[in-house]
Design an enzyme around this catalytic site. Sequence first.
Site: not given
Ligand SMILES: Cc1ncc(COP(=O)(O)O)c(C=O)c1O
Length: 392
Positions: A181, A209, A240
Site C-alpha cells: 500500500s 489494493h 478502495k
Molecule cells: C493493505 C490494506 N489492508 C487493509 C486495509 C484496511 O481496510 P479498510 O479501510 O477497509 O479498513 C487497508 C486500508 O487502508 C489497506 O491498505
Amino acid sequence: MGLLDKVAQFTTAKDLQAAGLYPYFRVIESAQENTVQIGGKRVIMLGSNNYLGLTNHPRVKEAAKAAIDKYGSGCAGSRFLNGTLDIHVELEEKLARLVHKEAAIVFSTGMMVNLGVISSLVGRNDTVIVDRTDHASILDGTRLSFGKVRKYRHNDMESLERVLASCETDGKLIVIDGVFSMHGDVADLPRIVELAERHDAVVMVDDAHGIGVMGNQGRGTSDHFGLTDRVHLIMGTFSKSLASVGGFIASDADTIHYIRHIARSLIFSASMPPASVASVSAAVDVMLEEEWRLEQLWRNTRIMMERLHEAGFDTGPSETPIIPARIGDDVKAFQMTQRLFEEGVFVNSVVSPAVEKGDALIRLSLMATHTEDEIHEAMDILTRVGRELGVV
Ligand SMILES: Cc1ncc(COP(=O)(O)O)c(C=O)c1O
C-alpha cells in the site's frame, strides 16, 4: 508519569499546524472524484483509493438509495445474531465467484477482516509470518493472535525462506499485501506460494489494493499470477475500488464456516449497513461490465509513471497505480504536499514511522476517471514544485 502526560507532550501535529504544513484531515466539500473541492477550490485528486472511479457512479448510488428504501439505514446488530440480510448473503456469493473461491464472508471494515481472520486462525501453537511492510491492520491482527509472530524483509524471498526454515511450530500462516500500500509494488506471489508449499504453510493475501486493479477484470493479485488455487485465503476491502466501506475474506467453505463462528471482530460488531452492501454489489457488477475502467486506470498509470521519470522523480519499486515519489526528508515531504495543494494537486505524504527515516515520500494514486489532460496538468505542477524544492 501521569496517564495524560503523553497528551500534553504530543506536539508533532501542532508543530506542523503552526508551520502551515499539516496535511491531515483536510475537509473535502464534494464527491470523491478525479477532482474535488476543498475550501471552495478545485483540486486534482491524486490521493484517493477510488481506483475505478466508482464512488459517484449513478448505478452504485441508485443501489444504495434503493437499499435504504427497502431495509432502512442500519442492521442494529451483528451478522451473528440479527444483522444478516439477504443482500449480505448475495454479496458474499458474488464475491466468492469474483475471486474464484468456494465461500466468502463480509465484515464491516477491511481492518476488522484482518484482525478477525488472523486472530482466529493463529492459535497458541502456530506462527504468523508477515512481510515487514505489511499493512497496519495485518500487524495488529498478529498482535491479537496468541501465536508467535515472525517478520521477513520486504519482498525478500531468502529472508522468508530463512524464517520458514527456522519456524518451530507446525501451523504457519504467511500474510502479505498483494499490492503493497505504500510503495505500490506487487508481492512475489509465485515464490511465496512455492516456499509456503515446501514448508507446509498457509498463504493469505490482503488484496485491498489488488481487487479492481490487478488480474482479469480486476479479480486481484492471485488471479493476475494464476495462483488462486494455491492461495488459501483472499482478503479484500470495499474502501478502495469497490466504492464503499467494509471488507471480505474468501476461502474454502470449511475455513469460512470456522471464521464466521470464531472471528471476534465479526461476531462482536454490527454488520455492514444495507446501503454499503448494495453499493459494493453494484460496484462489482459495474467493474465487470465496464472493462474500460481497468484499461484506463493502467493507461493513466503508464502516462503518470513516464512523466514522473522524465521529470527525474524516483518512484522506487512501484508497478501499479500506487506511485510513490521519493522525497527523503519528512519536512520536505510535508512542504511538497502543501505546495502541491496550494497549486491545486492533492497528494498524501508518507513519513516515518510508516517508512524508514530519510525515506519520506509523497504517494500518488490514480483513478480510471482521471483524464489525460488532468494527469498532464498535475505533472506540470509536480515538476515545477519538485524543482522549486530541489527534489528533482
Ligand atoms: C493493505 C490494506 N489492508 C487493509 C486495509 C484496511 O481496510 P479498510 O479501510 O477497509 O479498513 C487497508 C486500508 O487502508 C489497506 O491498505
